[in-house]
Design an enzyme around this catalytic site. Structure first.
Site, PDB file in Angstrom:
ATOM      1  N   HIS A  47      -3.678  -7.270   8.863  1.00 58.52           N
ATOM      2  CA  HIS A  47      -3.806  -7.186   7.501  1.00 58.52           C
ATOM      3  C   HIS A  47      -5.362  -8.014   7.100  1.00 58.52           C
ATOM      4  O   HIS A  47      -5.732  -9.099   7.469  1.00 58.52           O
ATOM      5  CB  HIS A  47      -2.895  -7.915   6.558  1.00 58.52           C
ATOM      6  CG  HIS A  47      -2.991  -7.563   5.298  1.00 58.52           C
ATOM      7  ND1 HIS A  47      -2.302  -6.438   4.564  1.00 58.52           N
ATOM      8  CD2 HIS A  47      -3.120  -8.299   4.054  1.00 58.52           C
ATOM      9  CE1 HIS A  47      -2.423  -6.383   3.374  1.00 58.52           C
ATOM     10  NE2 HIS A  47      -3.254  -7.696   3.085  1.00 58.52           N
ATOM     11  N   ASP A 104      -0.476  -5.394  11.307  1.00 57.76           N
ATOM     12  CA  ASP A 104      -0.373  -6.004   9.941  1.00 57.76           C
ATOM     13  C   ASP A 104       1.147  -6.387   9.681  1.00 57.76           C
ATOM     14  O   ASP A 104       2.077  -5.609   9.581  1.00 57.76           O
ATOM     15  CB  ASP A 104      -0.545  -4.881   8.844  1.00 57.76           C
ATOM     16  CG  ASP A 104      -0.767  -5.310   7.368  1.00 57.76           C
ATOM     17  OD1 ASP A 104       0.065  -6.372   7.162  1.00 57.76           O
ATOM     18  OD2 ASP A 104      -1.584  -4.923   6.695  1.00 57.76           O
ATOM     19  N   CYS A 132      -5.902  -4.393   0.137  1.00 57.64           N
ATOM     20  CA  CYS A 132      -4.746  -5.096  -0.253  1.00 57.64           C
ATOM     21  C   CYS A 132      -3.928  -4.410  -1.550  1.00 57.64           C
ATOM     22  O   CYS A 132      -3.443  -3.511  -1.589  1.00 57.64           O
ATOM     23  CB  CYS A 132      -5.293  -6.401  -0.333  1.00 57.64           C
ATOM     24  SG  CYS A 132      -3.738  -7.829  -0.403  1.00 57.64           S
TER      25      CYS A 132
END
Length: 218
Positions: free
Chosen positions: A187, A159, A112
């Site tokens: 994601h 994502d 991330c």
């Protein structure tokens, strides 16, 4: 927790896992949720493959010992904390963490926000032997930077924060790095605490990351 000091005098903590005398190291770069239970588990798991692992508290510059969950309020708070930290400060903390390995080969892996940090560590420092970034949303905007070490990147096909057009732009700008896209993955597919977790994609991405570090961090 290990106490570290950056070049500007900032003192921060890093979660430590593995044998302190291991011949090689990994820096684990956190998500926007702090060094929470998930990041500690990731660090412990990677350490089991023969690495000394350090996961620095990147939010210590604005709030110490941050541990967030994955709900909407946690996301909002994590983004707010991240916005208060400059890129220059991030780089100082990553360099200080790498230096804590005492010159041994060290790689960086991030998830991330940490995926973007891994990219910055590879391109804006000379501290790392190799870098792996998982779903780093900030990479595309700095895709033209020149890596100082081998890089491997991982993205989910679905994502919503990283369009496939961004991934293709990264591929075009960086033909020399490994870029993997996981069909159907979202994601955060590598985090078991999130609804987007995909075990099969996490297993493959981690296998690729470990093989990558085995080749380059030695």
């Amino acid at each position: 927790m290990l106490k570290l000091t950056a070049a500007d005098g900032h003192e921060f903590s890093a979660f430590e896992a593995g044998n302190v005398n291991a011949p090689r190291g990994l820096v684990v770069a956190q998500e926007i949720f702090g060094v929470n239970a998930h990041m500690r588990a990731v660090s412990e798991r990677l350490a089991s493959y023969g690495y000394r692992v350090l996961c620095p508290q990147m939010f210590d510059r604005v709030q110490r010992n941050v541990e967030l969950g994955y709900g909407p309020q946690d996301i909002e708070k994590g983004r707010a904390l991240r916005a208060q930290i400059t890129e220059a400060q991030v780089l100082l903390d990553l360099q200080a963490t790498a230096a804590a390995f005492g010159g041994k080969p060290v790689g960086i892996i991030g998830y991330c926000w940490g995926g973007t940090l891994a990219w910055l560590g590879a391109t804006k420092t000379e501290s790392f032997w190799a870098a792996a970034g998982w779903y780093g949303a900030g990479i595309a905007a700095q895709r033209d930077l020149v890596p100082n070490c081998p890089v491997q990147l991982h993205f989910g096909e679905r994502d919503h924060s990283i369009p496939l057009a961004d991934v293709e732009a990264i591929r075009k700008a960086q033909p020399g790095i490994e870029v993997y896209v996981y069909p159907g993955a979202e994601h955060g597919f590598g985090c078991e605490a999130r609804a987007s977790y995909s075990r099969k994609d996490w297993e493959l991405a981690e296998l690729r990351s470990l093989a990558f570090f085995a080749e380059h961090v030695r």
